[in-house]
Design an enzyme around this catalytic site. Structure first.
Site, PDB file in Angstrom:
ATOM      1  N   HIS A  56       2.010  -3.294  -0.729  1.00 19.95           N
ATOM      2  CA  HIS A  56       1.547  -3.798   0.564  1.00 19.95           C
ATOM      3  C   HIS A  56       0.230  -4.542   0.340  1.00 19.95           C
ATOM      4  O   HIS A  56      -0.497  -4.272  -0.632  1.00 19.95           O
ATOM      5  CB  HIS A  56       1.312  -2.654   1.540  1.00 19.95           C
ATOM      6  CG  HIS A  56       2.574  -2.003   2.008  1.00 19.95           C
ATOM      7  ND1 HIS A  56       2.591  -1.102   3.042  1.00 19.95           N
ATOM      8  CD2 HIS A  56       3.858  -2.115   1.586  1.00 19.95           C
ATOM      9  CE1 HIS A  56       3.836  -0.687   3.246  1.00 19.95           C
ATOM     10  NE2 HIS A  56       4.616  -1.289   2.370  1.00 19.95           N
ATOM     11  N   GLU A  58      -2.661  -4.294   1.708  1.00 18.19           N
ATOM     12  CA  GLU A  58      -3.827  -3.412   1.600  1.00 18.19           C
ATOM     13  C   GLU A  58      -3.921  -2.778   0.219  1.00 18.19           C
ATOM     14  O   GLU A  58      -4.996  -2.719  -0.386  1.00 18.19           O
ATOM     15  CB  GLU A  58      -3.762  -2.278   2.637  1.00 18.19           C
ATOM     16  CG  GLU A  58      -3.669  -2.739   4.067  1.00 18.19           C
ATOM     17  CD  GLU A  58      -2.238  -2.766   4.597  1.00 18.19           C
ATOM     18  OE1 GLU A  58      -2.029  -2.307   5.738  1.00 18.19           O
ATOM     19  OE2 GLU A  58      -1.341  -3.233   3.868  1.00 18.19           O
ATOM     20  N   CYS A  86       0.002   1.337   7.428  1.00 21.42           N
ATOM     21  CA  CYS A  86       0.978   2.432   7.431  1.00 21.42           C
ATOM     22  C   CYS A  86       0.320   3.692   6.851  1.00 21.42           C
ATOM     23  O   CYS A  86      -0.840   3.664   6.429  1.00 21.42           O
ATOM     24  CB  CYS A  86       2.206   2.038   6.606  1.00 21.42           C
ATOM     25  SG  CYS A  86       1.889   1.939   4.831  1.00 21.42           S
ATOM     26  N   CYS A  89      -0.855   3.227   3.097  1.00 14.70           N
ATOM     27  CA  CYS A  89      -2.068   2.421   2.989  1.00 14.70           C
ATOM     28  C   CYS A  89      -3.270   3.149   3.584  1.00 14.70           C
ATOM     29  O   CYS A  89      -4.366   3.096   3.026  1.00 14.70           O
ATOM     30  CB  CYS A  89      -1.867   1.077   3.669  1.00 14.70           C
ATOM     31  SG  CYS A  89      -0.640   0.039   2.820  1.00 14.70           S
TER      32      CYS A  89
END
Length: 152
Positions: A56, A58, A86, A89
């Protein structure tokens, strides 16, 4: 420059990262990590490209910054991300000791900063990260809506 103006400037850079994700066929999420007014990492979603469910925006920004800073802890930093983080993260953000997260669009399906879960509100966690949602949220949300509309 005021904090609000700086926030908009860095969120615009996160949006540019999200646009790169869309061009690569990835869900358009971008992240920019800043400390002392300087960008220390930028990234966009790459789970498909990298064959990695943890890639992701992040996570990639945190990894890049930790490598360049030679420290897995990133105190005093602010993470700008176009979509609410999420649970994965959010956990990494807390472990990295990020001071502040500024995100754009809410994520009603997997958001862990208040939409589905609120990992950051747990007072038992030994580090507290402040969360500010909705920064340029309409622009961030529109990127996602357009991306998914094209695929349906």
């Amino acid at each position: 420059m005021s904090q609000a103006e700086l926030d908009q400037q860095f969120m615009q850079q996160a949006i540019e990262q999200a646009q790169l994700a869309a061009l690569a066929g990835e869900v358009p999420v971008g992240a920019v990590l800043v400390r002392d007014g300087q960008v220390i990492a930028k990234a966009f979603n790459k789970p498909i490209t990298n064959h990695d469910p943890s890639a992701h925006a992040e996570m990639l920004a945190l990894r890049d910054a930790a490598q360049s800073e030679k420290n897995y802890r990133l105190p005093g930093s602010t993470l700008y991300v176009t979509l609410e983080p999420c649970a994965m993260c959010s956990g990494a953000i807390l472990h990295a000791r990020v001071e502040r997260v500024v995100y754009g669009a809410k994520d009603p399906k997997t958001g862990a900063a208040g939409s589905v879960l609120d990992v950051f509100s747990e007072k038992q966690i030994n580090h507290q990260t402040s969360i500010e949602g909705g920064m340029m949220g309409e622009a961030c949300g529109q990127l996602l809506r357009s991306f998914f509309k094209e695929r349906r």
